[in-house]
Design a protein around this motif. Structure first.
Motif, PDB file in Angstrom:
ATOM      1  N   THR A 163       3.189  27.974  12.731  1.00 48.14           N
ATOM      2  CA  THR A 163       2.527  28.130  11.600  1.00 48.14           C
ATOM      3  C   THR A 163       2.573  29.428  10.553  1.00 48.14           C
ATOM      4  OG1 THR A 163       0.607  27.671  13.037  1.00 48.14           O
ATOM      5  CG2 THR A 163       1.248  25.563  11.470  1.00 48.14           C
ATOM      6  N   ARG A 164       1.662  29.852  10.319  1.00 48.35           N
ATOM      7  CA  ARG A 164       2.027  31.169   9.499  1.00 48.35           C
ATOM      8  C   ARG A 164       0.638  31.464   8.759  1.00 48.35           C
ATOM      9  NH1 ARG A 164       1.998  34.413   5.020  1.00 48.35           N
ATOM     10  NH2 ARG A 164       2.367  36.657   5.427  1.00 48.35           N
ATOM     11  N   LYS A 165      -0.379  32.038   8.770  1.00 45.37           N
ATOM     12  CA  LYS A 165      -1.621  32.218   8.545  1.00 45.37           C
ATOM     13  C   LYS A 165      -2.437  33.667   8.078  1.00 45.37           C
ATOM     14  CE  LYS A 165      -6.708  30.774   8.812  1.00 45.37           C
ATOM     15  NZ  LYS A 165      -7.194  30.156   9.634  1.00 45.37           N
ATOM     16  N   GLU A 166      -2.664  34.020   6.698  1.00 41.07           N
ATOM     17  CA  GLU A 166      -3.205  35.114   6.117  1.00 41.07           C
ATOM     18  C   GLU A 166      -4.607  35.163   6.591  1.00 41.07           C
ATOM     19  OE1 GLU A 166      -1.996  36.433   2.639  1.00 41.07           O
ATOM     20  OE2 GLU A 166       0.150  36.366   3.156  1.00 41.07           O
TER      21      GLU A 166
ATOM     22  N   TYR B  95       0.870  34.099  13.255  1.00 46.02           N
ATOM     23  CA  TYR B  95       1.871  33.409  14.065  1.00 46.02           C
ATOM     24  C   TYR B  95       1.575  32.886  15.300  1.00 46.02           C
ATOM     25  CZ  TYR B  95       5.282  34.999  10.586  1.00 46.02           C
ATOM     26  OH  TYR B  95       5.751  35.800   9.097  1.00 46.02           O
ATOM     27  N   THR B  96       2.043  30.663  14.829  1.00 46.18           N
ATOM     28  CA  THR B  96       0.917  29.919  16.101  1.00 46.18           C
ATOM     29  C   THR B  96       2.115  29.666  16.002  1.00 46.18           C
ATOM     30  OG1 THR B  96      -0.839  30.237  15.536  1.00 46.18           O
ATOM     31  CG2 THR B  96      -0.602  28.491  17.099  1.00 46.18           C
ATOM     32  N   PHE B  97       2.071  29.475  17.643  1.00 48.56           N
ATOM     33  CA  PHE B  97       3.835  29.011  18.082  1.00 48.56           C
ATOM     34  C   PHE B  97       2.989  28.240  19.278  1.00 48.56           C
ATOM     35  CE2 PHE B  97       5.286  33.311  17.770  1.00 48.56           C
ATOM     36  CZ  PHE B  97       5.843  33.653  16.290  1.00 48.56           C
ATOM     37  N   VAL B  98       4.408  26.605  18.753  1.00 48.92           N
ATOM     38  CA  VAL B  98       3.414  25.188  19.456  1.00 48.92           C
ATOM     39  C   VAL B  98       5.462  25.183  20.378  1.00 48.92           C
ATOM     40  CG1 VAL B  98       3.093  23.077  20.088  1.00 48.92           C
ATOM     41  CG2 VAL B  98       1.380  24.797  18.650  1.00 48.92           C
TER      42      VAL B  98
ATOM     43  N   GLN C 128       0.255  33.521  19.733  1.00 45.16           N
ATOM     44  CA  GLN C 128      -0.671  33.685  18.856  1.00 45.16           C
ATOM     45  C   GLN C 128       0.595  34.856  18.969  1.00 45.16           C
ATOM     46  OE1 GLN C 128      -4.622  34.490  17.830  1.00 45.16           O
ATOM     47  NE2 GLN C 128      -4.549  32.576  17.059  1.00 45.16           N
ATOM     48  N   TYR C 129       0.380  35.373  17.531  1.00 45.06           N
ATOM     49  CA  TYR C 129       1.709  36.704  17.519  1.00 45.06           C
ATOM     50  C   TYR C 129       0.527  37.393  16.016  1.00 45.06           C
ATOM     51  CZ  TYR C 129       4.515  41.092  15.678  1.00 45.06           C
ATOM     52  OH  TYR C 129       4.607  41.777  15.324  1.00 45.06           O
ATOM     53  N   SER C 130      -0.054  38.096  16.244  1.00 44.04           N
ATOM     54  CA  SER C 130      -0.189  38.772  15.149  1.00 44.04           C
ATOM     55  C   SER C 130       0.225  40.197  14.946  1.00 44.04           C
ATOM     56  CB  SER C 130      -2.032  39.247  14.651  1.00 44.04           C
ATOM     57  OG  SER C 130      -2.242  37.603  14.862  1.00 44.04           O
ATOM     58  N   LYS C 131       0.033  40.648  13.152  1.00 40.08           N
ATOM     59  CA  LYS C 131       0.377  42.439  12.426  1.00 40.08           C
ATOM     60  C   LYS C 131       0.075  41.928  11.223  1.00 40.08           C
ATOM     61  CE  LYS C 131       4.854  41.209  10.362  1.00 40.08           C
ATOM     62  NZ  LYS C 131       6.079  40.741  10.452  1.00 40.08           N
ATOM     63  N   PRO C 132      -0.929  43.517  11.479  1.00 37.98           N
ATOM     64  CA  PRO C 132      -1.843  43.409   9.950  1.00 37.98           C
ATOM     65  C   PRO C 132      -0.697  44.245   8.925  1.00 37.98           C
ATOM     66  CG  PRO C 132      -2.047  46.130  11.931  1.00 37.98           C
ATOM     67  CD  PRO C 132      -0.620  44.660  12.467  1.00 37.98           C
ATOM     68  N   PHE C 133      -1.114  43.919   8.105  1.00 33.01           N
ATOM     69  CA  PHE C 133      -0.384  44.983   6.682  1.00 33.01           C
ATOM     70  C   PHE C 133      -1.377  44.588   5.485  1.00 33.01           C
ATOM     71  CE2 PHE C 133      -1.089  39.860   5.822  1.00 33.01           C
ATOM     72  CZ  PHE C 133      -1.343  40.235   4.592  1.00 33.01           C
TER      73      PHE C 133
END
Length: 999
Positions: A641-644, A620-623, A596-601
């Protein structure tokens, strides 16, 4: 005879014919005897040179005479001579000259002169073998291109005449000889693949000169082979799959015309085997095996991949039965060729990561098509690459792939492994592999994986092979691995996202993304430097956003690198249980496939008062294709997959994480109170007194207001969840602060008191707003008590017989606050002490008010059991005496087996101040009374009946009258160590106190 040859008489046709008959017979006799070969060679060379001159007239009959008598003799001399000798070069030159001067008439005459077909076959096999040997081991130096080219053109001309004889005499069913045909095909392939004919290595001028003078002999031989193959008819099946390799080697020559002419032979082989056997499995297997070896050896290119696919697809598409299976096979070969070419291009580079990637691509391909031998071959190549880089974990997983293909049986191996020559059965090889894999896992600090294999080996030794010596050894090894898990600190690796963008990368990396597992202590900066050093021409992207089409289609190379967090898949056996963090930490960074990778906006208008209200998170979630670690330190990302995440959802996740971390830390200190207190102090203070970030008060301002609820009516459920999480944090904080108060040293008590004050305010506010949650239940007692708690506790404690440490009289009244409290060992569940009672007592110090009224000493019960039965007590005393060293360490333990005369008691744990020594005495006989109890300053009737008369009688009989209650008790006996008693403590009588003299 040399003079005769050079004389004028030899130039006369009639005289020469007579002289040649005599000379050839004489030369043949000497050659067969290996006598005077040097002179014979010179004489034959002079004769052949003279016959080529233009002033000797017609020489057709002379050539007939020389070849019919000497050709076979010269061939046999050439076969016998050392290729490095000058004499061999002379005889080869003579043979070439003879073959060049022979016309079709001479060949037909010579070949028809053999009396039987068997003799003719012997000659053809003999000359084919000699030609092939001279091509492979040329007698001339490589830079003698003129002589070598002359030899090749002469051989090509002779072979054409010999093929006519093959078609005429050895093609029908009765006279067909597959051996002579095989010799021809092998000779043809050796001829056109020889280095001296590979014109692509020549300069332009040299290539043009060769083609102008001799033509491209490779194409000429290729056409001849093609014709001879199609002439075989029904005999073709006899050369399948044996001739697949030679034919493939021929088609791999980088000559377009030759490839176009010879590739259709493969379709004919497929068709022939299909009609004969119903499938073309033999051809397919041989094609894959030989293609792997030849391409790895340097043959083949992208053009061959293209032209092979085009020609074979066209031919298979026209065939009724090969339209499906044939085209599938062609596509398979195209895919294999692509991976083999990538592997060949990369394997010579210093970039070992790329070499590993290509190797894995190949072994995965072979596994998909069930080519187990090829798969295992590349597994060991990959293992060697890992060992060169000290990647012990990955090397172990690589060998494990081979071990999983084997069974625990005594079945013999079909192919032996060079590294395990002594292993002949599946069981022997699998066991040897397991031991090597356990070693590698131990070196890679993957002890959990090694334990799995140790258990499997132990099962085999115990239940199948009954080798108990090996069983004991592997169990010791397993125990060592378990010990390492809890006693050895191992660094947690970091994971990195790496994207290779641009057309400049090879096909297996181009516009693909991977998750890499870092090495020990390798951080983002170190990892980035390592990757970019391997690709010096690449540019690093400064953004974590996906690239645009301009970068993907660019001819340059771009690399994107950033850190990602692994998502742990909690093992089922851990669910609902409190597990040591040392154990769980392994699964946080191992056996993971999701990252998982997360960044604020920010989204919408910025809230100046509270930025949390508009702080969204892009996640972002990477498999990956396989779990890490594995046979590589990286695997390709298969799914993204990308999720807000909305600000409210982010707040809920943050609170859930904070509560989970706090609970884990509290449980950790319950289990290991000896852990450093600083992490707990920082964690608790950061929550109850959030000076920097403001704590969850920011969430209250952002979400718990009418404006937000009116704008987001659908968020009521999530707001309720967030409130519940805030309320649930209070019991965790309360338990943590209680632990902190018990475990913190005196120097931290002011800090602790400030933290308690802040918590009380926080607790009151939260419980008022969001309700009261149940108290925290750790599920286990605390095993260590702080000094402050020990000295100020008002709780009554049951007393029992226990060895007691004593100190000198001048130290008994004070306690060194700097001395750490002694550890009292706790009983572990499941131990053999489940039927024993641990009891302890503490002495009353002068000035300790809690020791008088609140404690109850069960004197009657103690005395009755002591006098009634001493069996179990004697055993306890013996145990205590045998472990005298424990008293000096401050940890005291008494074990007393229960007897029917004494009911069981609950366990109590009481630490004793340093400097006290135990003293236990017991009557060895049943009829003797025990010594009287020491006099108490205050009588204790807590264990007697409530009848006043009984209490008064008991006091008269047992407790002496205390004359002066204000007088302090006598000093305790002095402890000393007597060397004659083996270092055990003994007690000295106390010194008699002297009354102070009156002034």
């Amino acid at each position: 005879m040399l003079d005769i040859v050079h004389s004028d008489i030899f130039k006369l046709k009639d005289c020469r014919l007579i002289l040649l008959k005599m000379m050839t017979l004489h030369l043949k006799e000497l050659m067969e005897k290996d006598d005077e070969l040097d002179m014979c060679g010179k004489l034959l060379a002079d004769i052949l040179t003279l016959l080529r001159s233009s002033d000797v007239g017609q020489t057709k009959g002379d050539i007939q005479e020389v070849t019919s008598v000497l050709l076979r003799a010269v061939i046999r001399v050439v076969i016998k001579l050392d290729r490095r000798s000058q004499l061999a070069g002379n005889y080869v030159a003579c043979m070439i000259s003879m073959l060049r001067q022979m016309e079709e008439y001479h060949y037909d005459s010579y070949l028809s002169s053999f009396p039987t077909t068997l003799d003719l076959m012997d000659f053809l096999m003999e000359i084919f073998t000699m030609f092939q040997d001279l091509i492979s081991n040329n007698v001339y130096r490589k830079d003698w291109m003129t002589m070598i080219s002359l030899q090749n053109s002469t051989f090509m001309r002779s072979i054409k005449f010999f093929t006519k004889t093959l078609n005429k005499n050895f093609l029908d069913e009765a006279s067909f000889q597959d051996q002579v045909w095989s010799n021809f095909f092998y000779l043809g392939v050796a001829f056109l693949t020889q280095e001296s004919l590979q014109m692509e290595h020549f300069s332009h001028n040299k290539r043009q000169s060769m083609i102008k003078k001799y033509g491209d002999l490779r194409c000429e031989m290729g056409y001849e082979i093609r014709v001879m193959w199609f002439n075989l008819g029904p005999h073709k099946i006899k050369f399948i799959p044996g001739m697949v390799g030679p034919m493939l080697e021929m088609t791999l020559i980088p000559e377009p015309d030759l490839r176009k002419a010879t590739i259709p032979i493969f379709f004919d082989m497929m068709q022939c085997e299909l009609h004969s056997l119903g499938n073309f499995k033999m051809f397919e297997n041989e094609m894959i095996t030989k293609l792997d070896a030849l391409v790895e050896g340097g043959q083949g290119d992208q053009d061959y991949q293209t032209i092979f696919h085009e020609i074979m697809s066209e031919w298979c598409g026209k065939h009724q039965y090969l339209r499906t299976t044939g085209i599938e096979f062609v596509n398979l070969i195209k895919k294999l060729l692509g991976r083999l070419l990538d592997y060949r291009d990369i394997i010579r580079e210093e970039n070992r990561d790329n070499r590993m990637s290509c190797t894995v691509n190949l072994l995965n391909f072979y596994k998909e098509i069930n080519r187990i031998e090829m798969y295992v071959r590349y597994l060991y190549k990959l293992c060697d690459l890992h060992l060169q880089c000290d990647n012990y974990t990955e090397a172990a997983f690589t060998l494990l792939q081979h071990a999983r293909l084997l069974s625990w049986s005594d079945e013999l191996l079909t192919t032996r492994q060079p590294r395990y020559k002594d292993s002949q059965t599946h069981r022997e090889l699998k066991e040897a592999l397991y031991y090597d894999i356990v070693d590698l896992f131990q070196r890679g600090k993957m002890w959990e994986e090694g334990i799995k294999l140790c258990k499997e080996l132990a099962t085999q030794h115990e239940q199948e092979t009954f080798r108990y010596q090996q069983l004991s050894e592997i169990l010791f090894r397993q125990a060592e691995l378990y010990k390492n898990i809890t006693s050895t600190v191992r660094p947690e690796p970091e994971y990195f996202f790496v994207g290779y963008y641009g057309q400049g990368f090879p096909a297996f990396q181009r516009n693909r993304t991977f998750i890499y597992r870092g090495k020990e202590y390798e951080r983002l900066s170190d990892f980035t430097s390592r990757v970019l050093n391997m690709i010096p021409s690449a540019q690093r992207m400064n953004t974590t956003s996906p690239p645009g089409e301009d970068i993907l289609s660019s001819s340059s190379m771009y690399v994107q690198i950033y850190t990602v967090s692994p998502l742990m898949e909690e093992p089922l056996r851990f669910k609902g249980k409190s597990v040591d963090d040392q154990i769980v930490s392994f699964y946080k960074v191992n056996d993971v496939q999701r990252f998982q990778y997360s960044k604020p906006f920010r989204k919408g208008p910025k809230n100046k008062d509270n930025e949390f209200a508009s702080m969204w998170v892009e996640r972002y979630t990477f498999v990956t294709s396989y779990t890490l670690p594995g046979i590589l330190q990286w695997f390709e990302v298969e799914e993204t997959t990308r999720k807000e995440i909305s600000p409210l959802e982010n707040a809920i996740e943050t609170m859930e994480t904070a509560n989970a971390d706090l609970r884990r830390m509290v449980l950790q200190y319950h289990k290991s109170p000896e852990s450093p207190i600083n992490p707990l102090s920082m964690k608790l203070n950061g929550v109850v007194d959030p000076v920097v970030m403001g704590g969850f008060a920011n969430y209250e301002k952002a979400f718990f207001n009418d404006a937000y609820m009116s704008e987001n009516p659908n968020s009521q459920t999530m707001i309720a969840i967030l409130k519940d999480l805030i309320a649930a944090q209070i019991p965790l904080l309360e338990e943590g602060i209680r632990l902190h108060g018990e475990l913190a040293p005196s120097a931290l008590q002011p800090f602790h008191q400030n933290m308690v004050s802040c918590f009380q305010d926080l607790k009151a506010s939260v419980e008022k707003k969001y309700g009261v949650k149940p108290s925290f239940d750790a599920g286990r007692p605390l095993r260590r008590v702080s000094p402050q708690h020990r000295l100020t506790s008002k709780q009554p404690r049951p007393e029992s017989i226990l060895s007691i440490q004593s100190s000198t009289s001048d130290q008994s009244a004070r306690i060194d606050s700097n001395t750490p409290p002694p550890e009292v060992p706790s009983k572990k569940s499941g131990s053999r002490l489940s039927n024993a009672v641990f009891r302890s007592t503490s002495m009353a110090f002068p000035g300790d008010k809690s020791s008088g009224g609140n404690r109850r000493s069960k004197t009657s019960e103690w005395y009755t059991n002591f006098g009634g039965s001493t069996n179990s007590l004697d055993k306890s005393i013996t145990s205590v005496s045998s472990t005298g060293s424990n008293f000096r360490n401050g940890a005291v333990e008494l074990r007393e087996e229960l007897t029917p005369q004494r009911p069981p008691r609950p366990k109590s744990q009481v630490g004793m101040p340093a400097g006290m020594t135990p003293k236990l005495t017991a009557s060895p006989g049943k009829d003797k009374l025990p010594p009287p109890l020491p006099a108490k300053q205050f009588a204790d009737y807590g264990n007697l009946p409530n009848d006043p008369e009984v209490m008064r009688k008991h006091e008269k009989s047992r407790s002496p009258k205390i004359k002066n209650p204000d007088k302090p008790p006598p000093p305790l006996p002095v402890k000393r160590h007597d060397s004659n008693l083996g270092g055990k403590p003994t007690l000295l009588p106390p010194k008699k106190s002297r009354s102070p003299k009156s002034p």
